[in-house]
Design an enzyme around this catalytic site. Sequence first.
Site, PDB file in Angstrom:
ATOM      1  N   HIS A   1       0.831  -1.211   0.000  1.00 57.71           N
ATOM      2  CA  HIS A   1       0.000   0.000   0.000  1.00 57.71           C
ATOM      3  C   HIS A   1       0.864   1.258   0.000  1.00 57.71           C
ATOM      4  CE1 HIS A   1      -3.582   2.444   1.217  1.00 57.71           C
ATOM      5  NE2 HIS A   1      -2.630   3.194   1.760  1.00 57.71           N
ATOM      6  N   GLU A   2       1.820   1.313   0.926  1.00 52.62           N
ATOM      7  CA  GLU A   2       2.658   2.511   1.027  1.00 52.62           C
ATOM      8  C   GLU A   2       3.569   2.656  -0.192  1.00 52.62           C
ATOM      9  OE1 GLU A   2       1.905   4.710   3.012  1.00 52.62           O
ATOM     10  OE2 GLU A   2       0.691   3.575   4.421  1.00 52.62           O
TER      11      GLU A   2
ATOM     12  N   HIS B   1       1.685   4.397  -2.798  1.00 48.78           N
ATOM     13  CA  HIS B   1       1.749   5.859  -2.679  1.00 48.78           C
ATOM     14  C   HIS B   1       3.070   6.368  -3.261  1.00 48.78           C
ATOM     15  CE1 HIS B   1      -1.879   6.627  -0.472  1.00 48.78           C
ATOM     16  NE2 HIS B   1      -1.524   5.958   0.601  1.00 48.78           N
TER      17      HIS B   1
ATOM     18  N   HIS C   1       2.922   6.405  -7.001  1.00 54.10           N
ATOM     19  CA  HIS C   1       2.071   7.538  -7.396  1.00 54.10           C
ATOM     20  C   HIS C   1       2.901   8.823  -7.382  1.00 54.10           C
ATOM     21  CE1 HIS C   1      -2.196   9.497  -6.849  1.00 54.10           C
ATOM     22  NE2 HIS C   1      -1.589   9.899  -7.940  1.00 54.10           N
TER      23      HIS C   1
ATOM     24  N   GLU D   1      -6.331   7.693  -1.323  1.00 52.76           N
ATOM     25  CA  GLU D   1      -6.034   6.311  -0.932  1.00 52.76           C
ATOM     26  C   GLU D   1      -6.389   5.292  -2.013  1.00 52.76           C
ATOM     27  OE1 GLU D   1      -4.358   5.534   1.691  1.00 52.76           O
ATOM     28  OE2 GLU D   1      -4.360   7.539   2.564  1.00 52.76           O
TER      29      GLU D   1
ATOM     30  N   TYR E   1     -10.941   6.819   3.566  1.00 58.68           N
ATOM     31  CA  TYR E   1     -10.392   5.461   3.498  1.00 58.68           C
ATOM     32  C   TYR E   1     -11.460   4.476   3.018  1.00 58.68           C
ATOM     33  CZ  TYR E   1      -5.845   6.371   5.622  1.00 58.68           C
ATOM     34  OH  TYR E   1      -4.562   6.799   5.851  1.00 58.68           O
TER      35      TYR E   1
END
Length: 720
Positions: free
Chosen positions: A485-486, A489, A492, A514, A655
Amino acid sequence: MAPTKYSNPPQKAPVFYAKDQDASRIIERTKELLARSKAVTDAVVKDIKASDARFDNVLLPMALDDNELATEAHIIGFYSAISTSQALRDASTEAEQLMDDFGIEASMREDVFALVGAVAQRTEKLDPESARYLEKEHKGYLRNGLGIPEGPQRDRFKDIKKKLSEIGIAFQKNLNEEKGGLWFTLEELEGVPRDVVDDLKKGEGENEGKVFLDFKYPSLFPTQKYALSPEVRRKVFVSNENKVNQNVPLFRDAVLLRDEAARLLGYKNHAEFRIEDKMAKTPKTVNDFLGDLRERLAPGGLKEIEKLLEFKKNDYKSRGLEDSYDGKYYLWDHRFYDRLMLEKEFQLDQEKIAEYFPLQTTIEGMLKIFQELFGLVFIEIVGEDRAAVAEGGDGDHVCWHKDVQLFSVWDDESEGNGFVGYLYLDLFPRDGKYGHAANFNLQPGFINAKGERHYPATALVCNFSKSSEKKPSLLKHDEVVTLFHELGHGIHDLVSKTKYSRFHGTSTVRDFVEAPSQMLENWCWTPSQLRSLSRHYSYLSPAYAEEYASSNQNTKPEEHIPDALINSLINTKHVNDALFNLRQLHFGIFDMTVHTPESHEAIEKLPIPETYNRLRHEISKLEGPEAFGESWDWGNGQATFGHLIGGYDAGYYGYLSSQVYSADMFYTVFKADPMNGKEGRRYRHTVLERGGSQEEMQTLEDFLGRKPSTEAFYKELGLS
């Protein structure tokens, strides 16, 4: 050594301060940067009349200055989250305050607002991103108080903005600096994995024979999941809820000040002010979404508790504790019995699964997935190569800590072989470090005054267990998901291509930001990707192989995670899902509750800790200390809740609402073939590259070919 074609990035990597004596330089440099920015703005005001005001002579000079400022300002603020030097962390905090105060003053300059307003009235033909910049900038001055008549009310608004900045910085600093914990005997920690206990600080003097359990994730979560003693789990849970009680008055002050500021601006409450420029637009849309989801999830949550209580009852019986079984399911029970259910009903052994996900191997696997999907190449920069890429050739300070990994990121041949940016991984806990998992932009991407591209730098900051002589750092599956997930980011942030730093990467509205990372979590539940990510740690070195064999009767595991383990893992994806999402709903509904009071007097009278705990009980149906007759203010979980002070205020619902978009994107485009490189590149260029440079709904529609739908989201939750 890096391959030749990747050995000379067109932009040097920044270098980082490390010594206490560098603290004064942080403050000096901050003042220099702010003075430069003020000079740019002053020159615009001095030289340009309203009748001559255009985008290129009013907004563009300030936008270009914002771009340049961000290349240093983000790093200056970053020290407070990662530096091992108390002096540097303190200087970073002070610098953040200076920058915030400057930003507040700058955002309330009447002379600049008049020029921006004149540009807005010109209706110039601008490129779409510049038009969006003008729109956001003009509206920003109004939202920062320039719609309030000059006088006491505007002065009060400015004072509130400054106080909120001070609160936010102090709140996060208290969380970062938190060093609490509890002393336990080894007997009290029965059931907690041995390698976790062995890593805990050993007691001396009055604590001889005990170990110190801190509240960092690598020790907190395993204790909540495995400690056999319900009393130990209760102590740990309640103490963790109260670990930074100095934040209690700060949280209350923030909520009160936000409400007052929103009313000064003419809004009914802070949520109306915050949500106005998000995808949801109104608090009613948010509350309807949260209310509908709560209604749909509540029956499933009660069924899950009923089943978990059976596990608790049987567990007490098996350990001869029938007399102390009271038929209640407590907050500190959940991680323990959720884990026990997965092990017994689904044969899911999280410790066994973790053996297949050594941290470094998993990272390599994730980067390989992103390479194939998005056309990227990741080159780790080590040894002599660090000096070659560092500003001024200072390879010793191209990272802020010896544990940090640095990668240069490039386009592959199909994408043109161009440079993309720098990626840093800071993965292990230490004193004074940010305590959760997050991605920090260090330098945004943008187009500079010469028309050249400035490339981004981004950092993943996590807190995973460190390696030992017996085992490398091993990730539980939920930690694999967190890392993915991180890193999502981070990707992105890296592949975004915007003109202005303001819109770069994850600088989107909060109820969309998110979604890209949540969508990528699906790759952690796909059999082929799980297998490719995995490698049993015993295959990493002869020493690990010997250690594993000695502890497992000389058996040899499969090199990659077996299909049986993968199947058992995937079968558990939605086990106790209702309770997990009800927990998220508690956070979201509490956030909306404190930010939508009927009146200012109502929020002044609201007992915030009691509201937090009552709502958790009502929404999640889990019991807390109130079941023993304690008052509802037994804990202050809101004081540990950095999101609501750090930008997710009246926005935590994002979220959940982002899951609507992430599920729609995955099921529509990637479900049939998660490694479809053509679609991966289309996603990169259509969604990730855009950042916040256009309306996020437009970005979604461009990618999906239609308006987004909730169908996949509710289907995924089993609620369609």
